[in-house]
Design a protein around this motif. Structure first.
Motif: not given
Length: 243
Positions: A157-160, A171-172, A208-210, A215-220
């Motif tokens: 996720l960090r890379e994205l 970073f977030i 709250p979920e992993r 997951n495109p929604a998580h990345v967005a």
């Protein structure tokens, strides 16, 4: 490809004695033990498994201070070099976790840090890789070491979500800790939740979920929150502690 996660806390140029670092480490290990049963006991890392299991890490302040003093004498460290520690929870199967610490370093170019690598497989992974447990671990780091910034996220996720322009900055992640010294947080979109960490800072939990890079929604969501925090000046590089 399976994602791998880590928890880390970082602060810059804060010189502390062996005793001060030992008291912080003692507090961290005490809080960490309450996060999961697999994190109650630690061993010093060594060249072989047999040797490592013979070196139980005594996590009280007196023993840790003695260890830090021996390290400084053996390695010929200067008073501004700080102290380091590497540990492993003594588990050889899927519940294995490890941690590393650098504390008391006065350098403005090399950050002090506390890193935790959670279990990668099995029931222990399912227990630890939850927002509630990771929040406790990151909170333990924040309370014990008073870092400027901390994070719990996957490497993928960090890379994205980290733009090239953010190199050297913060970073977030799935969970992110901001010390109050970095400034106030802006309003953040749902389902993002924030929690105070005593009087020291704020924990930002994206979901709250992993949280995954697949997951495109998580990345967005991560990118949206990242932009908001960057505009508010929260994602700047670490600063020397006396600034």
């Amino acid at each position: 490809m399976k994602e791998t996660y880590y928890v880390g806390a970082y602060w810059l140029a804060r010189r502390e004695t062996a005793e001060e670092c030992a008291h912080r480490a003692e507090a961290f290990f005490s809080l960490l033990a309450s996060c999961d049963s697999s994190l109650a006991h630690w061993f010093k890392k060594d060249r072989t498994l047999k040797k490592a299991l013979q070196h139980r890490l005594e996590a009280d302040a007196a023993s840790l201070a003695k260890l830090f003093h021996q390290q400084a004498q053996k390695e010929g460290r200067f008073a501004t070099d700080g102290f380091s520690l590497r540990g492993w929870n003594g588990v050889t199967h899927e519940a294995a976790s490890s941690m590393s610490l650098r504390c008391g370093d006065a350098s403005a170019s090399l950050s002090n840090l506390c890193l935790f690598d959670p279990p990668a497989e099995g029931p222990a992974e399912e227990r630890v890789l939850q927002a509630l447990v990771l929040a406790r671990i990151l909170r333990a780091m924040a309370v014990a070491f008073e870092p400027e910034w901390g994070i719990a996220t996957s490497h993928e996720l960090r890379e994205l979500v980290v733009p090239e322009s953010a190199e050297g900055g913060t970073f977030i992640g799935w969970l992110t800790y901001f010390s109050h010294r970095r400034g106030p947080l802006p309003p953040l979109p749902s389902p993002v939740r924030t929690e105070p960490v005593e009087d020291k800072g704020t924990l930002v939990i994206l979901s709250p979920e992993r949280f995954t890079a697949s997951n495109p929604a998580h990345v967005a969501l991560a990118r949206d929150v990242s932009e908001r925090l960057a505009q508010a000046g929260l994602l700047t590089p670490l600063r020397p502690w006396n600034n």
